[in-house]
Design a protein around this motif. Structure first.
Motif, short mmCIF file in Angstrom:
data_model
loop_
_atom_site.label_atom_id
_atom_site.label_comp_id
_atom_site.label_asym_id
_atom_site.label_seq_id
_atom_site.Cartn_x
_atom_site.Cartn_y
_atom_site.Cartn_z
N MET A 3 0.85 -1.18 0.00
CA MET A 3 0.00 0.00 0.00
C MET A 3 0.89 1.24 0.00
O MET A 3 1.90 1.27 0.68
N ALA A 4 0.49 2.22 -0.76
CA ALA A 4 1.25 3.47 -0.80
C ALA A 4 1.12 4.17 0.54
O ALA A 4 0.12 4.04 1.23
N SER A 5 2.15 4.89 0.89
CA SER A 5 2.12 5.64 2.14
C SER A 5 0.96 6.62 2.11
O SER A 5 0.74 7.31 1.12
N GLY A 6 0.19 6.64 3.17
CA GLY A 6 -0.95 7.54 3.25
C GLY A 6 -2.22 6.97 2.64
O GLY A 6 -3.24 7.62 2.62
N ALA A 7 -2.14 5.74 2.11
CA ALA A 7 -3.33 5.13 1.53
C ALA A 7 -4.34 4.84 2.62
O ALA A 7 -3.99 4.45 3.73
N ARG A 8 -5.60 5.06 2.30
CA ARG A 8 -6.65 4.82 3.28
C ARG A 8 -6.89 3.33 3.45
O ARG A 8 -6.82 2.56 2.50
N LYS A 9 -7.18 2.94 4.67
CA LYS A 9 -7.51 1.55 4.98
C LYS A 9 -8.99 1.49 5.32
O LYS A 9 -9.57 2.47 5.74
N PRO A 10 -9.61 0.33 5.15
CA PRO A 10 -11.02 0.20 5.48
C PRO A 10 -11.28 0.50 6.95
O PRO A 10 -10.40 0.26 7.76
N PRO A 11 -12.42 0.95 7.32
CA PRO A 11 -13.53 1.30 6.45
C PRO A 11 -13.31 2.63 5.74
O PRO A 11 -12.70 3.54 6.29
N PHE A 12 -13.83 2.72 4.54
CA PHE A 12 -13.66 3.91 3.72
C PHE A 12 -14.78 4.91 3.92
O PHE A 12 -14.58 6.10 3.74
N THR A 13 -15.98 4.42 4.25
CA THR A 13 -17.11 5.32 4.39
C THR A 13 -17.35 5.67 5.86
O THR A 13 -17.09 4.87 6.75
N GLN A 14 -17.85 6.86 6.05
CA GLN A 14 -18.19 7.31 7.40
C GLN A 14 -19.32 6.44 7.97
O GLN A 14 -19.35 6.18 9.17
N ASP A 22 -19.48 0.64 17.50
CA ASP A 22 -20.31 -0.03 18.50
C ASP A 22 -20.31 -1.54 18.38
O ASP A 22 -21.07 -2.22 19.07
N ILE A 23 -19.52 -2.09 17.49
CA ILE A 23 -19.52 -3.54 17.25
C ILE A 23 -18.30 -4.18 17.90
O ILE A 23 -17.18 -3.71 17.76
N ASN A 24 -18.56 -5.28 18.59
CA ASN A 24 -17.50 -6.06 19.20
C ASN A 24 -17.64 -7.51 18.75
O ASN A 24 -17.67 -8.43 19.56
N ASN A 25 -17.80 -7.69 17.44
CA ASN A 25 -18.02 -9.00 16.86
C ASN A 25 -17.28 -9.07 15.53
O ASN A 25 -17.65 -8.37 14.59
N SER A 26 -16.24 -9.87 15.47
CA SER A 26 -15.40 -9.91 14.27
C SER A 26 -16.16 -10.40 13.04
O SER A 26 -15.87 -9.97 11.93
N GLY A 27 -17.14 -11.27 13.22
CA GLY A 27 -17.93 -11.76 12.09
C GLY A 27 -18.78 -10.65 11.48
O GLY A 27 -18.83 -10.50 10.26
N LYS A 28 -19.43 -9.90 12.34
CA LYS A 28 -20.27 -8.80 11.84
C LYS A 28 -19.39 -7.71 11.22
O LYS A 28 -19.74 -7.13 10.20
N GLU A 29 -18.25 -7.46 11.85
CA GLU A 29 -17.32 -6.47 11.30
C GLU A 29 -16.88 -6.89 9.89
O GLU A 29 -16.87 -6.08 8.97
N ALA A 30 -16.54 -8.16 9.73
CA ALA A 30 -16.13 -8.66 8.42
C ALA A 30 -17.26 -8.51 7.39
O ALA A 30 -17.01 -8.14 6.25
N ASP A 31 -18.49 -8.80 7.82
CA ASP A 31 -19.63 -8.66 6.91
C ASP A 31 -19.80 -7.22 6.45
O ASP A 31 -20.03 -6.96 5.27
N LEU A 32 -19.71 -6.27 7.38
CA LEU A 32 -19.91 -4.87 7.02
C LEU A 32 -18.79 -4.35 6.14
O LEU A 32 -19.03 -3.57 5.20
N LEU A 33 -17.57 -4.76 6.41
CA LEU A 33 -16.45 -4.36 5.56
C LEU A 33 -16.58 -5.00 4.17
O LEU A 33 -16.26 -4.36 3.15
N PHE A 34 -17.08 -6.23 4.12
CA PHE A 34 -17.33 -6.89 2.84
C PHE A 34 -18.38 -6.11 2.06
O PHE A 34 -18.21 -5.86 0.85
N LEU A 35 -19.47 -5.74 2.73
CA LEU A 35 -20.54 -4.99 2.06
C LEU A 35 -19.99 -3.68 1.50
O LEU A 35 -20.28 -3.33 0.35
N GLU A 36 -19.22 -2.97 2.30
CA GLU A 36 -18.66 -1.71 1.84
C GLU A 36 -17.79 -1.93 0.60
O GLU A 36 -17.91 -1.21 -0.40
N ALA A 37 -16.92 -2.94 0.65
CA ALA A 37 -16.04 -3.23 -0.49
C ALA A 37 -16.86 -3.62 -1.72
O ALA A 37 -16.55 -3.20 -2.84
#
Length: 74
Positions: A3-14, A22-37
């Protein structure tokens, strides 16, 4: 992956960033990051499309917020 220096990492959207605070669940986090991508770069792969569809159906408000943010709408 390199990754280039300064490149944004997920999540990209506000919208996703806010929900993940507010999430403390790695499965749900993965799902939401997948949806965003997927919203950023949809694919025609059946499995990915079905997964995105299920996540969107379970989180319609978030899906709408991601879509609006990516399209540049407030």
């Amino acid at each position: 992956m390199l990754m280039a220096s300064g490149a944004r990492k997920p999540p990209f959207t506000q919208a996703v960033r806010k929900v993940l605070e507010d999430i403390n669940n790695s499965g749900k986090e993965a799902d939401l990051l997948f949806l965003e991508a997927w919203e950023m770069q949809p694919t025609n792969l059946l499995g990915a499309t079905l997964r995105a569809s299920q996540i969107r159906r379970a989180n319609p408000q978030l899906a709408a917020e991601i879509d609006a943010e990516l399209k540049g709408h407030p």
